[in-house]
Design an enzyme around this catalytic site. Structure first.
Site, short mmCIF file in Angstrom:
data_model
loop_
_atom_site.label_atom_id
_atom_site.label_comp_id
_atom_site.label_asym_id
_atom_site.label_seq_id
_atom_site.Cartn_x
_atom_site.Cartn_y
_atom_site.Cartn_z
N ARG A 1 7.47 -3.39 2.82
CA ARG A 1 8.90 -3.27 3.07
C ARG A 1 9.09 -2.39 4.30
O ARG A 1 8.64 -1.24 4.31
CB ARG A 1 9.52 -2.62 1.83
CG ARG A 1 10.98 -2.75 1.72
CD ARG A 1 11.40 -2.31 0.35
NE ARG A 1 11.32 -0.87 0.19
CZ ARG A 1 12.17 -0.16 -0.55
NH1 ARG A 1 13.13 -0.78 -1.22
NH2 ARG A 1 12.05 1.13 -0.67
N THR B 1 14.59 -1.22 7.88
CA THR B 1 15.50 -2.33 7.54
C THR B 1 15.46 -2.67 6.04
O THR B 1 16.33 -3.38 5.55
CB THR B 1 15.09 -3.61 8.30
OG1 THR B 1 13.77 -3.98 7.86
CG2 THR B 1 15.06 -3.37 9.81
N ASP C 1 6.98 6.13 -5.30
CA ASP C 1 6.35 5.01 -4.59
C ASP C 1 5.14 4.54 -5.40
O ASP C 1 4.14 5.25 -5.52
CB ASP C 1 5.93 5.47 -3.18
CG ASP C 1 5.43 4.31 -2.35
OD1 ASP C 1 4.49 3.61 -2.80
OD2 ASP C 1 5.96 4.08 -1.26
N ASP D 1 1.75 4.46 -3.42
CA ASP D 1 1.23 5.80 -3.14
C ASP D 1 0.72 6.48 -4.41
O ASP D 1 -0.31 7.16 -4.39
CB ASP D 1 2.32 6.68 -2.51
CG ASP D 1 2.57 6.32 -1.05
OD1 ASP D 1 1.74 5.62 -0.45
OD2 ASP D 1 3.62 6.75 -0.52
C1 PRP Z 1 6.97 -1.71 -2.82
C2 PRP Z 1 6.84 -2.47 -4.12
C3 PRP Z 1 7.47 -3.79 -3.80
C4 PRP Z 1 8.57 -3.39 -2.85
C5 PRP Z 1 9.86 -3.40 -3.61
O1 PRP Z 1 6.02 -2.09 -1.91
O2 PRP Z 1 5.53 -2.58 -4.56
O3 PRP Z 1 6.59 -4.72 -3.21
O4 PRP Z 1 8.29 -2.07 -2.39
O5 PRP Z 1 10.92 -3.18 -2.78
P1 PRP Z 1 12.03 -4.30 -2.53
O6 PRP Z 1 12.40 -4.85 -3.86
O7 PRP Z 1 13.13 -3.50 -1.89
O8 PRP Z 1 11.46 -5.33 -1.60
P2 PRP Z 1 5.87 -1.37 -0.48
O9 PRP Z 1 6.67 -2.08 0.55
O10 PRP Z 1 6.13 0.10 -0.64
O11 PRP Z 1 4.37 -1.64 -0.10
P3 PRP Z 1 3.03 -1.08 -0.77
O12 PRP Z 1 2.97 -1.66 -2.17
O13 PRP Z 1 1.99 -1.65 0.12
O14 PRP Z 1 3.07 0.41 -0.78
N1 URA Z 2 9.01 0.69 -3.82
C1 URA Z 2 8.52 1.66 -4.60
O1 URA Z 2 7.29 1.82 -4.70
N2 URA Z 2 9.37 2.44 -5.30
C2 URA Z 2 10.70 2.28 -5.24
O2 URA Z 2 11.43 3.02 -5.92
C3 URA Z 2 11.20 1.26 -4.40
C4 URA Z 2 10.34 0.47 -3.71
#
Ligand code: PRP
Ligand code: URA
Length: 206
Positions: free
Chosen positions: A101, A105, A197, A200
């Site tokens: 994400r 944006t 997160d 993380d």
């Molecule tokens: C997180 C999560 C989803 C997304 C959700 O991933 O695992 O994929 O955010 O957010 P949304 O519903 O607003 O799209 P992230 O983009 O943080 O990537 P990562 O899992 O690689 O840390």
């Molecule tokens: N992605 C995450 O990992 N946590 C949130 O709360 C939203 C998006």
């Protein structure tokens, strides 16, 4: 349809996952365990066909799964949901989708997709712990539908009402299975109270 779990074990494990004192090792154990419970609830309507086996004592009429299941973890955070579910369904195929994400944006950016030309499974379980704005889940279902997937379910841990509305609006045929629907998103798109997160917290990168 949104299915929110009411299972006491799910609620117990979710509370531990939310706790900011929970370290990555424990967090990974919890995501593995809670995913198995959520998958159990999300698969109660899988189609079976009759199968007869010989027990040491005689013949028993049973069933076997009719359809091939695909587990579709959304990288990175969805990875932790695979292992436990795969143990319960060792015949499942695992197809990774890479999306992150954009922090500014909040739109999903696709970076990995090795799906073959033709669908190889009849049921897809999209695995992503967080349904926040719903952008990533909606983009994943878009990809799977373009691939030709017939039946898709979303299995996650936490959802915001905004994410549910977005995914249901775009794909009303995709049921959403989560441990809990939280209150809202904050101004940077994080679920509140949430768990932070999810990537993380699993990978120790926060
Ligand atoms: C997180 C999560 C989803 C997304 C959700 O991933 O695992 O994929 O955010 O957010 P949304 O519903 O607003 O799209 P992230 O983009 O943080 O990537 P990562 O899992 O690689 O840390
Ligand atoms: N992605 C995450 O990992 N946590 C949130 O709360 C939203 C998006």
């Amino acid at each position: 349809m949104v299915f929110e779990s009411h299972h006491p074990l799910v609620k117990h494990k979710l509370t531990l996952m939310r706790d900011s004192a929970t370290k990555p090792k424990k967090f990974r154990e919890l995501i593995r365990e809670i995913s198995m419970l959520l998958c159990y609830e999300a698969t109660t309507d899988l189609t079976t066909q009759p199968r007869t086996v010989e027990t040491p004592m005689g013949r028993a009429n049973g069933v076997e799964l009719l359809h091939k299941v695909g587990l579709v973890p959304v990288l990175r955070a969805g990875l932790g949901m695979v292992e436990g579910i795969w143990e319960m369904m060792p015949g499942a195929e695992v197809w990774h989708i890479g999306l992150y994400r954009d922090e500014r944006t909040l739109k999903p950016v696709s970076y990995y997709n090795k799906l073959p030309t033709m669908p190889t499974v009849q049921v897809c379980l999209v695995l992503d712990p967080m349904l926040a704005t719903g952008g990533s889940a909606t983009a994943t279902v878009d990809i799977l539908k373009r691939w030709g997937a017939e039946r898709i379910k979303f299995v996650g841990i936490l959802a915001a009402p905004e994410g549910i509305a977005r995914l249901q609006g775009a794909h009303p045929d995709v049921p959403i299975h989560v441990a809990h629907v939280d209150e809202r998103l904050n101004d940077i798109g994080y679920i509140v109270p949430g768990l932070g997160d999810a990537g993380d917290r699993q990978f120790g990168t926060g």
